[in-house]
Each structure stands twice: as C-alpha cells, then as structure tokens.
Design an enzyme around this catalytic site. Structure first.
Site, PDB file in Angstrom:
ATOM      1  N   ASP A 197     -24.973  -4.403  -2.540  1.00  0.00           N
ATOM      2  CA  ASP A 197     -26.416  -4.636  -2.474  1.00  0.00           C
ATOM      3  C   ASP A 197     -26.753  -6.116  -2.328  1.00  0.00           C
ATOM      4  OD1 ASP A 197     -26.886  -1.862  -2.773  1.00  0.00           O
ATOM      5  OD2 ASP A 197     -26.760  -2.044  -4.948  1.00  0.00           O
TER       6      ASP A 197
ATOM      7  N   ARG B  51      -9.266   2.087   1.318  1.00  0.00           N
ATOM      8  CA  ARG B  51     -10.607   2.331   1.871  1.00  0.00           C
ATOM      9  C   ARG B  51     -10.630   2.189   3.380  1.00  0.00           C
ATOM     10  NH1 ARG B  51     -14.736  -1.364  -0.942  1.00  0.00           N
ATOM     11  NH2 ARG B  51     -12.914  -2.546  -1.507  1.00  0.00           N
TER      12      ARG B  51
ATOM     13  N   GLU C 239     -39.216   4.925  -0.679  1.00  0.00           N
ATOM     14  CA  GLU C 239     -37.985   4.914   0.120  1.00  0.00           C
ATOM     15  C   GLU C 239     -38.146   5.753   1.378  1.00  0.00           C
ATOM     16  OE1 GLU C 239     -34.107   5.376  -1.900  1.00  0.00           O
ATOM     17  OE2 GLU C 239     -35.258   5.348  -3.765  1.00  0.00           O
TER      18      GLU C 239
ATOM     19  N   ASN D 118     -28.696  -0.038   4.545  1.00  0.00           N
ATOM     20  CA  ASN D 118     -28.692   0.800   3.349  1.00  0.00           C
ATOM     21  C   ASN D 118     -30.032   0.623   2.657  1.00  0.00           C
ATOM     22  OD1 ASN D 118     -27.709   2.517   1.367  1.00  0.00           O
ATOM     23  ND2 ASN D 118     -26.556   0.940   0.302  1.00  0.00           N
TER      24      ASN D 118
ATOM     25  N   MET E  11     -22.082   7.688  -1.179  1.00  0.00           N
ATOM     26  CA  MET E  11     -21.795   6.997  -2.433  1.00  0.00           C
ATOM     27  C   MET E  11     -20.364   6.447  -2.509  1.00  0.00           C
ATOM     28  SD  MET E  11     -24.720   7.078  -3.757  1.00  0.00           S
ATOM     29  CE  MET E  11     -24.470   6.468  -5.408  1.00  0.00           C
ATOM     30  N   ARG E  12     -19.855   5.975  -1.393  1.00  0.00           N
ATOM     31  CA  ARG E  12     -18.564   5.302  -1.362  1.00  0.00           C
ATOM     32  C   ARG E  12     -18.799   3.853  -0.961  1.00  0.00           C
ATOM     33  NH1 ARG E  12     -13.558   7.644  -0.782  1.00  0.00           N
ATOM     34  NH2 ARG E  12     -12.926   5.932   0.563  1.00  0.00           N
ATOM     35  N   ILE E  13     -18.036   2.959  -1.541  1.00  0.00           N
ATOM     36  CA  ILE E  13     -18.096   1.563  -1.103  1.00  0.00           C
ATOM     37  C   ILE E  13     -17.259   1.462   0.165  1.00  0.00           C
ATOM     38  CG2 ILE E  13     -17.455  -0.802  -1.667  1.00  0.00           C
ATOM     39  CD1 ILE E  13     -18.023  -0.100  -4.610  1.00  0.00           C
TER      40      ILE E  13
ATOM     41  N   HIS F  12     -31.864   0.615  -1.292  1.00  0.00           N
ATOM     42  CA  HIS F  12     -31.563   0.488  -2.715  1.00  0.00           C
ATOM     43  C   HIS F  12     -32.859   0.669  -3.494  1.00  0.00           C
ATOM     44  CE1 HIS F  12     -29.375  -0.766  -6.246  1.00  0.00           C
ATOM     45  NE2 HIS F  12     -30.362  -1.598  -6.541  1.00  0.00           N
TER      46      HIS F  12
END
Length: 191
Positions: free
Chosen positions: A136, A52, A165, A98, A81-83, A100
C-alpha cells in the site's frame, strides 16, 4: 471488481475487460465475472510449491495470452489477497492498480477500517493507488473521504467506505483508460 465490470458494461469506461483471474476456485468474483460475460481463469495458489515469482509467472502467462501486456493493458487487483512478487511489479510497472479501504499513507495493510476506527480518526475513506514493491505504498491516483461518526462501529464505517470504493475504483480505471494519469515521482497528475 463488480463495480468496474458493470461500469464497463454500461459504457462508462472505454475498455474491454480481457480476463478475471483468481487464485481460488470458490472466489465470488469468478462467478460474477462469468455472469457478466467476462472470461475467467483460476490459478490455484493453495499448496503451490515455489516462490511468489514462480506463481506470478503463471499469471503473467495468462495475462499475456489474453492481450494484457506491460505495453497495453491494466491489471486491477480486487479481492486478490496475495502479495505479488517484485518481478511482477517491475514487469507491469505503473500498470497495476489496487484499492485500499483507508486514506493512505495512513493505516496500510490489513483491517484498515478497524485501525482507523480504533485510532480515533475523524475521517477515513479509500485510496486507489498504483502498486509498487511495498504494501500500500504506490503513487496515489485518487481518494474518497468518509467522515467517522460518533455512533460508528468499525463495521458501519467499513460499510460506508465500501460504498465509496465502488465509485472510486471505476473512476480510477476510467482515468487510466483515457490516458489522463501522469506519474511524476511519487505524485500522480490527473489531466
């Protein structure tokens, strides 16, 4: 992302968006950013060989070339959508935010709206938070609440949360840009 960029264009957030980065060429956000006149770059992750941090170093390089540094700048994750790697988080400590679709710390991870609905929560919503090395788990900047109605489905709840959101994320970016957020341990203080 679109809500943030449109708020900037309307003069509601005092920043200049430097670049929108995606890991997919077909990402809807790339087309939206281009339409709004924001520079874009795609750094494909599909088939990437390496860890990563090796991938994230490419992102850091593009961010730096565009003036988004740990000293000045903010990284907003929106549909990414990647950690991200712990090294990236450490480098941009308290400079990555971010959103959530749940009231954290409840229902972290994927399918948060469905989790809240299936759990029988009476209220849900969204949370804008700083990114840390967990999923999160970073300090919460702000939250917006949505009541779960008796006739809701997971889909109708998700739709109402999404409308919140679109308001919450630009509001959080504005607070950051105006230097109104102070972090004290796990808490954020808004002035």
């Amino acid at each position: 992302m679109e809500s943030i960029l449109k708020s900037i264009k309307r003069g509601k957030i005092p920043v200049n968006p430097a670049i929108v980065i995606s890991n997919r060429q077909d990402a809807k956000g790339i087309k939206i950013a281009q339409k709004l006149g924001v520079k874009t770059e795609v750094i494909e992750s599909k088939g990437f060989k390496g860890n990563r941090w090796d991938y994230d170093k490419k992102i850091v390089s593009v961010l730096s070339k565009n003036g988004v540094t740990p000293e000045k700048g903010l990284v907003c994750l929106a549909g990414f959508m990647r950690i991200i790697s712990p090294e990236f988080v450490k480098k941009y400590k308290n400079k990555i935010i971010n959103i959530h679709p749940a009231l954290l710390p409840s229902f972290p991870g994927l399918d948060a709206q469905k989790q809240a609905f299936e759990y029988g929560a009476k209220f849900s919503g969204c949370t804008v938070h700083f990114v840390d090395s967990g999923v999160d788990t970073g300090p919460i900047i702000l939250q917006k609440i949505v009541q779960v109605k008796n006739d809701d489905t997971a889909e109708t709840l998700a739709k109402r949360i999404l409308s919140k959101e679109h308001k919450a994320y630009p509001e959080a970016v504005k607070l950051f840009a105006e230097k109104r957020i102070k972090i004290s341990g796990r808490r954020t203080i808004i002035s």
